[in-house]
Design a protein around this motif. Sequence first.
Motif, PDB file in Angstrom:
ATOM      1  N   ARG A  72      -3.089  -1.692 -23.164  1.00 28.18           N
ATOM      2  CA  ARG A  72      -2.398  -2.744 -22.418  1.00 28.18           C
ATOM      3  C   ARG A  72      -2.102  -2.213 -21.035  1.00 28.18           C
ATOM      4  O   ARG A  72      -1.472  -1.172 -20.876  1.00 28.18           O
ATOM      5  CB  ARG A  72      -1.094  -3.119 -23.113  1.00 28.18           C
ATOM      6  N   SER A  75      -0.584  -5.130 -15.787  1.00 27.73           N
ATOM      7  CA  SER A  75      -0.650  -6.572 -15.511  1.00 27.73           C
ATOM      8  C   SER A  75      -0.449  -7.407 -16.764  1.00 27.73           C
ATOM      9  O   SER A  75      -0.288  -8.640 -16.681  1.00 27.73           O
ATOM     10  CB  SER A  75      -2.014  -6.906 -14.892  1.00 27.73           C
ATOM     11  N   ASP A  77      -2.732  -7.482 -19.148  1.00 27.50           N
ATOM     12  CA  ASP A  77      -4.058  -7.665 -19.717  1.00 27.50           C
ATOM     13  C   ASP A  77      -4.407  -6.485 -20.628  1.00 27.50           C
ATOM     14  O   ASP A  77      -3.708  -5.464 -20.674  1.00 27.50           O
ATOM     15  CB  ASP A  77      -5.108  -7.785 -18.609  1.00 27.50           C
ATOM     16  N   THR A  78      -5.502  -6.608 -21.334  1.00 28.16           N
ATOM     17  CA  THR A  78      -5.993  -5.554 -22.223  1.00 28.16           C
ATOM     18  C   THR A  78      -7.322  -5.025 -21.682  1.00 28.16           C
ATOM     19  O   THR A  78      -8.160  -5.784 -21.196  1.00 28.16           O
ATOM     20  CB  THR A  78      -6.204  -6.090 -23.652  1.00 28.16           C
ATOM     21  N   ARG A  79      -7.489  -3.710 -21.762  1.00 28.53           N
ATOM     22  CA  ARG A  79      -8.774  -3.126 -21.397  1.00 28.53           C
ATOM     23  C   ARG A  79      -9.238  -2.208 -22.518  1.00 28.53           C
ATOM     24  O   ARG A  79      -8.435  -1.667 -23.287  1.00 28.53           O
ATOM     25  CB  ARG A  79      -8.688  -2.357 -20.085  1.00 28.53           C
TER      26      ARG A  79
END
Length: 268
Positions: A72, A75, A77-79
């Motif tokens: 996580r 921002s 978001d997930t990467r």
Amino acid sequence: MTIGNVTDLPDPRVGFFTDTSVCIGCKACEVACKEWNGVPATDVLDFTGMSMDNTGTLGANTWRHVAFIEQRVPSGDTRWLMSSDVCKHCTHAACLDVCPTGSLFRTEYGTVVVQEDICNGCGYCIPACPYGVIDQRKEDGRAWKCTMCYDRLGDGMEPACAKACPTDSIQFGPLDELHERADRRLADLRDAGVEEARLYGRDPDDGVGGDGAFFLLLDQPEVYGLPPDPVVTTRDLPSMWRHAGMAALGLVGGTLASFLLGRKGAAR
């Protein structure tokens, strides 16, 4: 005593540069490795519920392991971070130091290989490896790991994993050239604002003298399950033997002195 058999490293020495920034997690390297080397099916192949990684770790039956790390980011978001791990073919290789049969040897390419027909299954190499790479097969007790496709190198071919990689995440070649290529790639990523990018196993002054298989990472080594500061586990063997030798000499000297004093007292 020579630690890790580094007195006969060839020039050029060959190796792997794994650029994790372009790994797509396809596992083509795992499959190619198993097919070419006749590596048995992985003992456990399950969906863990913790990751898309279904092989878990390197082992006797997994010489290439593609890690999937879900993160996580600030921002929200997930990467995904993906990386194909492998034996590091260390410059200072502790596994070579502890092998009593000569099963482990340094090849003419600078790689480290296990000769399974000489391995007696003692297992000394397993705790000696600072990366936890080497493993024993339950069926026969012998040690197994990546050979960097030693048989292919002899025929002028690149290792199966590098040949199969569709994105050139795994690159094979002379180690000096790979170092230069990795330095340029790191500089490009830093210029593009990827400040967390770093090279792992590239430094010849680290605790293992640098790796024959090194990586470009996008986060701390620990995130990928790699030790942050690996050290050759046999580093202190020479001083230990010296101290043991001095202690043994002191013990022999003390025993002899006691014996002589005893005889002298008896003569009186």
